[in-house]
Design a protein around this motif. Sequence first.
Motif, PDB file in Angstrom:
ATOM      1  N   VAL A 142      11.415 -51.921  25.650  1.00 23.73           N
ATOM      2  CA  VAL A 142      12.622 -51.128  25.391  1.00 23.73           C
ATOM      3  C   VAL A 142      13.843 -51.850  25.957  1.00 23.73           C
ATOM      4  O   VAL A 142      13.824 -52.320  27.095  1.00 23.73           O
ATOM      5  N   LYS A 143      14.909 -51.901  25.145  1.00 16.79           N
ATOM      6  CA  LYS A 143      16.156 -52.540  25.550  1.00 16.79           C
ATOM      7  C   LYS A 143      17.327 -51.584  25.313  1.00 16.79           C
ATOM      8  O   LYS A 143      17.233 -50.678  24.483  1.00 16.79           O
ATOM      9  N   PRO A 144      18.445 -51.784  26.042  1.00 19.68           N
ATOM     10  CA  PRO A 144      19.625 -50.972  25.772  1.00 19.68           C
ATOM     11  C   PRO A 144      20.047 -51.109  24.304  1.00 19.68           C
ATOM     12  O   PRO A 144      19.989 -52.189  23.723  1.00 19.68           O
ATOM     13  N   GLY A 145      20.442 -49.999  23.714  1.00 21.90           N
ATOM     14  CA  GLY A 145      20.841 -49.984  22.310  1.00 21.90           C
ATOM     15  C   GLY A 145      19.740 -49.511  21.377  1.00 21.90           C
ATOM     16  O   GLY A 145      20.005 -49.245  20.199  1.00 21.90           O
ATOM     17  N   ALA A 146      18.503 -49.407  21.862  1.00 24.30           N
ATOM     18  CA  ALA A 146      17.388 -49.010  21.001  1.00 24.30           C
ATOM     19  C   ALA A 146      17.547 -47.549  20.556  1.00 24.30           C
ATOM     20  O   ALA A 146      17.819 -46.674  21.372  1.00 24.30           O
ATOM     21  N   PRO A 147      17.392 -47.268  19.264  1.00 22.30           N
ATOM     22  CA  PRO A 147      17.469 -45.885  18.784  1.00 22.30           C
ATOM     23  C   PRO A 147      16.282 -45.059  19.274  1.00 22.30           C
ATOM     24  O   PRO A 147      15.166 -45.555  19.405  1.00 22.30           O
ATOM     25  N   VAL A 148      16.535 -43.794  19.524  1.00 21.68           N
ATOM     26  CA  VAL A 148      15.503 -42.846  19.923  1.00 21.68           C
ATOM     27  C   VAL A 148      15.363 -41.820  18.801  1.00 21.68           C
ATOM     28  O   VAL A 148      16.340 -41.169  18.421  1.00 21.68           O
ATOM     29  N   VAL A 149      14.139 -41.685  18.267  1.00 21.29           N
ATOM     30  CA  VAL A 149      13.915 -40.859  17.091  1.00 21.29           C
ATOM     31  C   VAL A 149      12.925 -39.745  17.426  1.00 21.29           C
ATOM     32  O   VAL A 149      11.885 -39.989  18.034  1.00 21.29           O
ATOM     33  N   ALA A 150      13.272 -38.520  17.024  1.00 25.88           N
ATOM     34  CA  ALA A 150      12.385 -37.364  17.164  1.00 25.88           C
ATOM     35  C   ALA A 150      11.708 -37.114  15.818  1.00 25.88           C
ATOM     36  O   ALA A 150      12.102 -37.707  14.804  1.00 25.88           O
ATOM     37  N   GLY A 156      19.052 -40.072  19.655  1.00 27.93           N
ATOM     38  CA  GLY A 156      20.021 -40.718  20.529  1.00 27.93           C
ATOM     39  C   GLY A 156      19.831 -42.221  20.566  1.00 27.93           C
ATOM     40  O   GLY A 156      19.208 -42.822  19.680  1.00 27.93           O
ATOM     41  N   GLN A 157      20.364 -42.814  21.657  1.00 28.07           N
ATOM     42  CA  GLN A 157      20.320 -44.270  21.806  1.00 28.07           C
ATOM     43  C   GLN A 157      20.159 -44.624  23.274  1.00 28.07           C
ATOM     44  O   GLN A 157      20.825 -44.050  24.145  1.00 28.07           O
ATOM     45  N   VAL A 158      19.264 -45.585  23.560  1.00 32.43           N
ATOM     46  CA  VAL A 158      19.039 -46.037  24.934  1.00 32.43           C
ATOM     47  C   VAL A 158      20.288 -46.742  25.452  1.00 32.43           C
ATOM     48  O   VAL A 158      20.871 -47.588  24.766  1.00 32.43           O
ATOM     49  N   VAL A 159      20.700 -46.384  26.688  1.00 31.07           N
ATOM     50  CA  VAL A 159      21.888 -47.003  27.280  1.00 31.07           C
ATOM     51  C   VAL A 159      21.577 -47.710  28.593  1.00 31.07           C
ATOM     52  O   VAL A 159      22.309 -48.619  28.987  1.00 31.07           O
ATOM     53  N   GLU A 160      20.507 -47.302  29.288  1.00 28.92           N
ATOM     54  CA  GLU A 160      20.132 -47.934  30.549  1.00 28.92           C
ATOM     55  C   GLU A 160      18.609 -48.089  30.593  1.00 28.92           C
ATOM     56  O   GLU A 160      17.881 -47.205  30.141  1.00 28.92           O
ATOM     57  N   ASN A 257      16.275 -30.824  17.253  1.00 22.36           N
ATOM     58  CA  ASN A 257      16.604 -29.785  18.225  1.00 22.36           C
ATOM     59  C   ASN A 257      16.515 -30.381  19.622  1.00 22.36           C
ATOM     60  O   ASN A 257      15.426 -30.589  20.157  1.00 22.36           O
ATOM     61  N   MET A 258      17.655 -30.651  20.222  1.00 22.21           N
ATOM     62  CA  MET A 258      17.687 -31.368  21.497  1.00 22.21           C
ATOM     63  C   MET A 258      16.895 -30.660  22.591  1.00 22.21           C
ATOM     64  O   MET A 258      16.241 -31.286  23.422  1.00 22.21           O
ATOM     65  N   ALA A 259      16.956 -29.343  22.614  1.00 21.64           N
ATOM     66  CA  ALA A 259      16.356 -28.591  23.717  1.00 21.64           C
ATOM     67  C   ALA A 259      14.838 -28.463  23.596  1.00 21.64           C
ATOM     68  O   ALA A 259      14.158 -28.194  24.581  1.00 21.64           O
ATOM     69  N   LYS A 260      14.278 -28.633  22.401  1.00 28.42           N
ATOM     70  CA  LYS A 260      12.854 -28.396  22.188  1.00 28.42           C
ATOM     71  C   LYS A 260      12.034 -29.665  22.044  1.00 28.42           C
ATOM     72  O   LYS A 260      10.812 -29.618  22.071  1.00 28.42           O
ATOM     73  N   VAL A 261      12.680 -30.800  21.877  1.00 26.04           N
ATOM     74  CA  VAL A 261      11.937 -32.056  21.697  1.00 26.04           C
ATOM     75  C   VAL A 261      11.310 -32.472  23.022  1.00 26.04           C
ATOM     76  O   VAL A 261      11.953 -32.431  24.067  1.00 26.04           O
ATOM     77  N   ARG A 262      10.047 -32.860  22.983  1.00 26.66           N
ATOM     78  CA  ARG A 262       9.335 -33.322  24.181  1.00 26.66           C
ATOM     79  C   ARG A 262       8.804 -34.747  24.024  1.00 26.66           C
ATOM     80  O   ARG A 262       8.648 -35.452  25.010  1.00 26.66           O
ATOM     81  N   GLU A 263       8.522 -35.154  22.800  1.00 24.00           N
ATOM     82  CA  GLU A 263       7.990 -36.493  22.552  1.00 24.00           C
ATOM     83  C   GLU A 263       8.850 -37.187  21.515  1.00 24.00           C
ATOM     84  O   GLU A 263       9.293 -36.562  20.541  1.00 24.00           O
ATOM     85  N   VAL A 264       9.079 -38.467  21.704  1.00 27.12           N
ATOM     86  CA  VAL A 264       9.959 -39.237  20.815  1.00 27.12           C
ATOM     87  C   VAL A 264       9.352 -40.607  20.558  1.00 27.12           C
ATOM     88  O   VAL A 264       8.341 -40.985  21.152  1.00 27.12           O
ATOM     89  N   ARG A 265       9.993 -41.331  19.663  1.00 23.46           N
ATOM     90  CA  ARG A 265       9.669 -42.740  19.429  1.00 23.46           C
ATOM     91  C   ARG A 265      10.923 -43.558  19.707  1.00 23.46           C
ATOM     92  O   ARG A 265      12.023 -43.191  19.272  1.00 23.46           O
TER      93      ARG A 265
END
Length: 270
Positions: A142-150, A156-160, A257-265
């Motif tokens: 994982v690197k900064p800038g990587a997209p986060v998909v539910a 979202g997007q990785v920043v740190e 749904n930001m509040a209900k997501v628990r697992e992502v790619r």
Amino acid sequence: MKNRPPWMVITALIVLGYGIGLIQTRAKDAGGVDLFSRVAQGICRPGAAFLTYVADWTGGLASGVWRAPALTRRVNELENEVARLKSSIPERMARLERENTRLRSLMGMPARLMEKSVGADIIGYFPDQHRIQLNVGENDGVKPGAPVVAPRGLLGQVVETSKTICYANLITNPEFSVGARVARTESQVVGIVRGRGDDILILEVYPETADAQVNDRLITSGISATYPEGILIGTVLEVSVDRNYGIRQARVIPSANMAKVREVRVLIRP
């Protein structure tokens, strides 16, 4: 018949006893059993076996009577355990069904995203900052800038990043932006989706006459190298025109749904 004198009887018994004793002694010295002992054992063995059987049966009966209360308690405990397990079956089935649904939603992601991504759990959620923490990091590619998909779309997007964890800005974060287009065959609308610090996104499209409509679905445009094309972003809720800047704006509801997501790619870039 004349009675024999007592001394003759006594003498005969002494001789007989001496003879039996001599035979037993010789048999014992030879390591065997004499005839008289074998006969005696043969006569006594059936009776001894019967007495042993009676003793064993009586002991077993007494043991069973003694243990009956403990066995009754154990039976009651087992019956209660069976009843408890039966009552928990519906709850377990419901939990398995929920898990099944969750796995189906994850498997519903496009195969091309699954192949170039790493699974992650959300281990921290910071709603005031519109940011999340994931349990993957540089060790996972994982690197900064990587997209986060539910399962339902872009999250979202990785920043740190660190070796084992990372932080990602949600698409609702005011610092987030992504190229987007309308997912209608007859539409060529391409614009920028931005977060604004609440639950609604803003789509900005040039020019103000661009064909963006309510209920249009927005997907990533694929123009940049960061986001692959076709990731669902959200649905247009309302469209307006800003004539001062000559742009068309749309309020967008995020698909995830930001509040209900628990697992992502997390999408891995080369």
